[in-house]
Design an enzyme around this catalytic site. Structure first.
Site, PDB file in Angstrom:
ATOM      1  N   GLU A   1      -1.903  38.478   4.490  1.00 31.25           N
ATOM      2  CA  GLU A   1      -2.908  38.397   5.563  1.00 31.25           C
ATOM      3  C   GLU A   1      -3.262  36.937   5.859  1.00 31.25           C
ATOM      4  OE1 GLU A   1      -6.206  40.865   4.347  1.00 31.25           O
ATOM      5  OE2 GLU A   1      -5.238  42.686   5.060  1.00 31.25           O
TER       6      GLU A   1
ATOM      7  N   GLU B   1      -0.838  48.382   4.569  1.00 29.39           N
ATOM      8  CA  GLU B   1      -2.042  48.761   3.813  1.00 29.39           C
ATOM      9  C   GLU B   1      -2.798  49.788   4.627  1.00 29.39           C
ATOM     10  OE1 GLU B   1      -4.665  45.583   2.670  1.00 29.39           O
ATOM     11  OE2 GLU B   1      -3.166  44.596   1.422  1.00 29.39           O
TER      12      GLU B   1
END
Ligand SMILES: *[C@@H]1O[C@H](CO)[C@@H](O)[C@H](O)[C@H]1NC(C)=O
Ligand SMILES: *[C@@H]1O[C@H](CO)[C@@H](O)[C@H](O)[C@H]1NC(C)=O
Ligand SMILES: *[C@@H]1O[C@H](CO)[C@@H](O)[C@H](O)[C@H]1NC(C)=O
Ligand SMILES: *[C@@H]1O[C@H](CO)[C@@H](O)[C@H](O)[C@H]1NC(C)=O
Ligand SMILES: *[C@@H]1O[C@H](CO)[C@@H](O)[C@H](O)[C@H]1NC(C)=O
Ligand SMILES: *[C@@H]1O[C@H](CO)[C@@H](O)[C@H](O)[C@H]1NC(C)=O
Ligand SMILES: *[C@@H]1O[C@H](CO)[C@@H](O)[C@H](O)[C@H]1NC(C)=O
Ligand SMILES: *[C@@H]1O[C@H](CO)[C@@H](O)[C@H](O)[C@H]1NC(C)=O
Ligand SMILES: CC(=O)N[C@H]1CO[C@H](CO)[C@@H](O)[C@@H]1O
Length: 640
Positions: free
Chosen positions: A184, A264
């Site tokens: 991320e 995710e």
């Protein structure tokens, strides 16, 4: 090769591949035209679940992985926490509970492919997002950037880790089908493409040109803009209940062709001390999963089993909010690996798309209530200083941080003397909110109060000139996400008394791990009345004989204790803080317990134990976890 040899090879190939498991034909690639992955040349879609080996004892790796396989998953995803493996620069741990290669091997034996996320940054609600605290020895370091010192340390680490990983790549006969670069990155304040490009180069150098390298970012233009990089396949992450078309639409802007991937998909959510336990209803998770699978998307459920932040491994969010010891995550397998209603609902949903494996689902493990264990207060931290800090203190005019005294976790005691008499209460204050994260203050062994990061900046104390002023400072876990990731611990600024800066500090780095293995008794410790000084308590319990299959798992509970750290047979189980909640019990896996001798419990209570009365001085082993206990009502910030 010559034509004849080619013909011969082609004829032999199916036989070789089938009978000999020809390694050279193992391929895992992105099929851009077909919007899918190809495994060994055939369309392949993964349904994966996250499991962090660093949060589960090695003893239980196989049990948990088997339960994941039996849920219909064909892959797992795991992070590699750098700070777990390289505790001090150049010292590497890869055996026992740290044995990543063994974990990969068990996953493969159980029939699971692996999506590996080696960082170097991982977030994960893990101390400092997996980055080693010793990186902060260069105070001005810019983490997750092309800072020279950061890159040098990263390169050295990846130079150890990635060659170890390489034989476990799918193409080399192992289970790893893809490898994530960074994590991320688009959510970080820095948008440093030189750093991402550097990582890509290093990953390629070590792992070769074939392996699928990818990035993961939130499903959002801004996040993907800084997180995605040409050459790394861009994937997204998002939870249940949102607009899946829209979310995957963001991935499509960056990857117009190729497989849809949610790296995710949140099966649950994380907790913080003092905040209500998070739950994510099963129905929404099942519905969104079903929707994604019917689009042919690849999905990783984060988490499939959360596990435990043993020891000091929990991270924290900013503004400072540390996560508790349990990382249950409301996942389909509980912290202790138990099958839940969510597990069976997800298994059923997956079964509509993939053939579920034959065989028995390993049952939830039995839990035993071993009962109450009498505890005894044996010493204060101050009284045990010779055991906790055998090398003696470091002298410094002004306070030093944890990294400056090369202590990365746990506790450091800061000691000085009062310069004058303070008969009337006087303000002891931390300049610039510089207590990281909690300081237990005493004068000549008399508790005065607690200073706390973002909460309590000053307390009143009294004392006389020459009295000993102690601040026992606790590191409650480093920020794992965002720009405050470089989270220095200890006293990171000066302490003032009535506006005078205190000087002449003796700084004691405390080695709790070695000390709890030793005799913490103090020969001159007899006064058991100072209950609010941070103190060690010990107790023992034996596993009953005559009952088969003991020991089994249990949960430890702290009735009327306040806040502290607990060790079982010298293993640092984690932090307890039932007065904050939501976590009330701590998971004790059976591999920590022995039947041949009494089991030792060591409790460091930082605030107040119930031991003013011997009958109430106990902890209790129960068979049911409580991680959704009450939390205090929301309060306004105090201080400054
Ligand atoms: C979901 O998003 C898509 C693409 O942005 C949009 O066309 C659609 O109307 C949205 N659906 C709902 C229910 O909001
Ligand atoms: C540290 O300070 C103590 C007390 O102030 C003093 O006795 C000792 O000599 C000092 N040690 C060093 C190494 O300066
Ligand atoms: C500290 O003491 C001063 C007087 O010396 C008083 O005004 C103040 O309220 C006290 N603060 C606290 C937090 O007790
Ligand atoms: C306990 O507190 C008293 C003051 O209340 C102090 O005189 C004594 O030294 C303390 N004992 C220990 C062991 O710290
Ligand atoms: C403490 O104060 C001294 C004197 O003002 C200053 O030189 C020093 O930098 C301060 N230390 C910290 C950590 O702020
Ligand atoms: C330490 O304390 C424990 C519990 O109070 C006691 O059983 C043991 O004999 C003590 N050991 C020493 C060396 O004093
Ligand atoms: C905890 O403390 C409360 C209040 O003193 C008391 O009523 C209760 O019995 C205690 N609980 C235990 C398990 O000792
Ligand atoms: C418990 O502690 C005692 C010493 O205090 C030690 O001899 C024994 O080996 C410990 N038991 C276990 C299971 O570690
Ligand atoms: C037997 C087998 O799986 N053969 C495959 C080897 O890999 C090539 C290229 O990916 C495929 O086309 C074959 O089917």
């Amino acid at each position: 090769m010559p034509a004849r040899a080619l013909l011969c090879f082609l004829l032999l190939q199916p036989l070789l591949a089938a009978e000999l498991g020809l390694k050279t034909n193992r391929t895992f690639v992105i099929d851009y035209e077909g919007d899918q992955f190809l495994k060994d040349g055939k369309p392949f879609r993964y349904i994966s679940g996250s499991i962090h080996y660093s949060r589960i004892p090695r003893f239980y790796w196989k049990d948990r992985l088997l339960k994941m396989r039996m849920a219909g998953l064909n892959a797992i995803q795991t992070y590699v926490p750098w700070n777990f493996h390289e505790p001090v620069p150049g010292m590497y741990r890869f055996s026992g509970d740290y044995d990543l290669e063994y974990f990969l091997q068990v996953a493969q034996e159980v029939g699971l492919l692996v999506i590996l996320r080696p960082g170097p940054y991982i977030c994960a609600e893990w101390d400092m997002g997996g980055l080693p605290a010793w990186l902060l020895e260069k105070q001005s370091i810019v983490l997750r950037s092309s800072d020279d010192d950061y890159l040098e340390a990263v390169d050295k680490w990846l130079g150890v880790l990635l060659p170890m990983i390489k034989p476990h790549l799918y193409e080399n006969g192992g289970p790893i089908i893809s490898v994530q670069v960074e994590n991320e990155y688009g959510s970080y304040f820095n948008c440093d493409f030189i750093y991402l490009r550097h990582l890509e180069k290093v990953f390629r150098q070590h792992l070769g040109k074939n392996v699928v390298l990818f990035t993961t970012d939130g499903a959002d233009d801004d996040l993907l803009t800084c997180g995605a990089l040409q050459g790394l396949y861009a994937t997204v992450d998002f939870g249940a209940g949102g607009n899946i078309t829209e979310f995957f639409g963001y991935q499509r802007k960056f990857e117009p062709k190729g497989p849809l991937v949610n790296s995710e998909f949140y099966s649950g959510w994380l907790d913080h001390w003092g905040e209500k336990h998070q739950k994510v209803p099963t129905e929404g998770v099942v519905n969104s999963l079903t929707d994604m699978l019917s689009r042919g998307a690849n999905v990783n459920l984060y988490m499939f089993i959360g596990g435990t932040n043993f020891g000091y491994w929990n991270g924290a969010n900013s503004p400072y909010a540390p996560q508790p010891t349990s990382y249950d995550y409301d996942a389909p397998l509980s912290e202790a690996g138990d099958l839940t209603e969510k597990y069976f609902a997800l298994r059923k949903a997956i079964g509509k798309f993939e053939k579920l494996p034959e065989g028995l689902i390993p049952p939830s493990t039995p839990k035993i209530a071993y009962g109450k264990v009498a505890m005894k207060q044996i010493n204060t931290v101050q009284g045990a200083l010779n055991v906790l800090c055998p090398a003696g203190p470091i002298n410094s005019t002004f306070p030093l941080t944890f990294v400056q005294v090369k202590q990365y976790f746990g506790f450091v005691l800061y000691r000085t003397t009062l310069p004058k008499n303070y008969i009337e209460p006087v303000r002891l204050s931390s300049v610039d909110n510089g207590v990281r994260d909690r300081a237990y203050v005493s004068v000549n062994g008399v508790p005065q109060g607690i200073l706390e990061r973002n909460k309590v900046f000053a307390i009143n104390i009294t004392g006389e000139a020459g009295d000993t002023l102690d601040l026992l400072v606790e590191n409650m876990g480093r920020i794992n996400y965002g720009k405050d990731n470089n989270d220095f611990k200890g006293l990171i600024s000066n302490i003032t008394l009535d506006s005078d800066i205190l000087t002449g500090w003796l700084i004691y780095p405390l080695n709790m791990e070695d000390a709890v293995q030793q005799d913490l008794n103090s020969s001159d410790y007899s006064d058991h009345s100072n209950l609010t000084l941070p103190s060690f308590h010990v107790g023992q319990f034996s596993i009953p004989s005559g009952i088969p299959d003991l020991p089994q798992d249990t949960f430890i509970k702290f009735p009327n204790w306040t806040k502290g750290q607990v060790w079982i047979n010298g293993f640092n189980l984690g932090r307890y803080w039932p007065t904050q909640g939501p976590q009330v019990t701590l998971y004790v896996p059976r591999n920590l317990l022995v039947t041949s001798a009494p089991n030792n419990i060591t409790v460091l209570e930082l605030e107040r134990s119930p031991c003013d009365s011997q009958e109430k001085c106990f902890v209790e082993m129960v068979d049911t976890p409580v991680i959704d206990g009450p939390v205090p009502p929301k309060k306004k910030k105090e201080g400054q």
